[in-house]
Motif scaffolding. Structure first.
Motif, PDB file in Angstrom:
ATOM      1  N   ARG A 153      14.480 109.077 -77.554  1.00 13.45           N
ATOM      2  CA  ARG A 153      14.511 107.899 -78.791  1.00 13.45           C
ATOM      3  C   ARG A 153      13.880 107.117 -77.987  1.00 13.45           C
ATOM      4  N   GLY A 154      12.304 107.279 -78.056  1.00 11.41           N
ATOM      5  CA  GLY A 154      11.414 106.335 -77.951  1.00 11.41           C
ATOM      6  C   GLY A 154       9.775 106.941 -78.516  1.00 11.41           C
ATOM      7  N   GLY A 155       9.189 106.043 -77.812  1.00 11.03           N
ATOM      8  CA  GLY A 155       7.535 106.166 -77.920  1.00 11.03           C
ATOM      9  C   GLY A 155       7.059 107.267 -79.273  1.00 11.03           C
ATOM     10  N   LEU A 156       6.156 107.916 -79.593  1.00  8.42           N
ATOM     11  CA  LEU A 156       5.866 108.726 -80.827  1.00  8.42           C
ATOM     12  C   LEU A 156       6.829 109.200 -81.236  1.00  8.42           C
ATOM     13  N   MET A 157       7.528 110.344 -80.166  1.00 10.72           N
ATOM     14  CA  MET A 157       8.895 110.772 -81.106  1.00 10.72           C
ATOM     15  C   MET A 157       9.553 110.231 -81.992  1.00 10.72           C
ATOM     16  N   ALA A 158      10.173 109.217 -81.669  1.00  8.65           N
ATOM     17  CA  ALA A 158      10.924 108.012 -82.015  1.00  8.65           C
ATOM     18  C   ALA A 158      10.798 107.118 -83.443  1.00  8.65           C
ATOM     19  N   ALA A 159       9.082 107.080 -83.789  1.00  6.18           N
ATOM     20  CA  ALA A 159       7.874 106.778 -84.439  1.00  6.18           C
ATOM     21  C   ALA A 159       8.205 107.423 -85.852  1.00  6.18           C
ATOM     22  N   ALA A 160       7.760 109.130 -85.157  1.00  6.37           N
ATOM     23  CA  ALA A 160       7.648 110.317 -86.222  1.00  6.37           C
ATOM     24  C   ALA A 160       9.233 110.501 -86.856  1.00  6.37           C
ATOM     25  N   ILE A 161      10.256 110.469 -86.275  1.00  8.86           N
ATOM     26  CA  ILE A 161      11.494 110.176 -86.863  1.00  8.86           C
ATOM     27  C   ILE A 161      11.976 109.067 -87.238  1.00  8.86           C
ATOM     28  N   GLU A 162      11.755 107.831 -87.020  1.00  7.91           N
ATOM     29  CA  GLU A 162      12.319 106.881 -87.816  1.00  7.91           C
ATOM     30  C   GLU A 162      11.659 107.674 -89.220  1.00  7.91           C
ATOM     31  N   GLY A 163      10.400 108.130 -89.274  1.00  9.65           N
ATOM     32  CA  GLY A 163       9.182 107.232 -90.331  1.00  9.65           C
ATOM     33  C   GLY A 163       9.478 108.455 -91.363  1.00  9.65           C
ATOM     34  N   ALA A 164      10.171 109.553 -90.809  1.00  7.01           N
ATOM     35  CA  ALA A 164      10.872 110.943 -92.042  1.00  7.01           C
ATOM     36  C   ALA A 164      12.584 110.203 -92.592  1.00  7.01           C
ATOM     37  N   VAL A 165      12.809 110.168 -91.375  1.00  9.16           N
ATOM     38  CA  VAL A 165      14.265 109.766 -91.910  1.00  9.16           C
ATOM     39  C   VAL A 165      14.573 107.949 -92.691  1.00  9.16           C
ATOM     40  N   ALA A 166      13.393 107.078 -93.051  1.00  9.57           N
ATOM     41  CA  ALA A 166      13.555 105.847 -93.905  1.00  9.57           C
ATOM     42  C   ALA A 166      13.045 106.611 -94.740  1.00  9.57           C
ATOM     43  N   ALA A 167      12.119 107.523 -95.010  1.00 13.46           N
ATOM     44  CA  ALA A 167      11.521 109.086 -96.273  1.00 13.46           C
ATOM     45  C   ALA A 167      12.770 109.471 -96.776  1.00 13.46           C
ATOM     46  N   GLY A 168      13.612 109.493 -96.148  1.00 18.63           N
ATOM     47  CA  GLY A 168      14.821 110.673 -96.536  1.00 18.63           C
ATOM     48  C   GLY A 168      14.598 111.679 -95.907  1.00 18.63           C
TER      49      GLY A 168
END
Length: 185
Positions: A47-62
């Protein structure tokens, strides 16, 4: 698990939030590009750091994201709330094995000792023929330069064998990482 291994990319990266924005931006961009390429993003699911950022980038792009966490991390609530799917493993070793088994390639973003350990293990597995996928080191802002120098020294001094196929590739940007994953071997 993941229906089509050829459609999944595993990403390693820092779980710490207290890092410069440039690294988080690159991780978010990598997640977005993985999703836009039609691939599944597999990660440690934090839920934090770069793992979270990559997950959020993927989710935001569907995109679809799979997080692989050992039970003790789930018990502590360390999983990202937006994961499409979560896989719980009994321990850290099983976590790493599961992440590798799900993916056709790996991208190592900057990170601490956990990320470095994952990267060294997947390179070792590749050298031993235990992982056939590509390994890409995302060298954001030259983060991995000292490690790359050390690996060059290992080869130069004979501690690592020269091979016909490199064990890893290096990308300066997320889009270059995706291109390296797509390139013919």
């Amino acid at each position: 698990m993941v229906e089509n291994k050829e459609k999944a990319i595993c990403v390693y990266g820092a779980s710490n939030d207290d890092i410069a924005a440039c690294y988080k931006d690159a991780a978010r961009e990598l997640g977005r590009l993985v999703a836009e390429s039609g691939r599944i993003l597999v990660s440690g699911g934090g839920r934090g750091g770069l793992m979270a950022a990559a997950i959020e980038g993927a989710v935001a792009a569907g995109g679809f994201t799979v997080g692989v966490l050992p039970g003790f991390m789930v018990e502590r609530g360390w999983q990202h709330p937006s994961l499409s799917r979560m896989i719980t493993t009994p321990d850290m070793h099983s976590r790493k094995r599961t992440m590798a088994d799900l993916a056709c390639g790996v991208v190592a973003m900057p990170g601490g000792v956990g990320t470095l350990e994952e990267l060294m293990e997947i390179i070792t597995w590749r050298q031993l023929g235990l992982f056939a996928g590509k390994v890409v080191i995302l060298n954001t802002e030259g983060f991995y330069n000292p490690l790359l120098e050390m690996l060059d020294q290992c080869t130069r001094l004979g501690f690592m064998r020269h091979g016909s196929e490199p064990l890893w590739s290096v990308a300066a940007t997320p889009s270059e990482a995706i291109k390296l994953l797509d390139a013919d071997a």
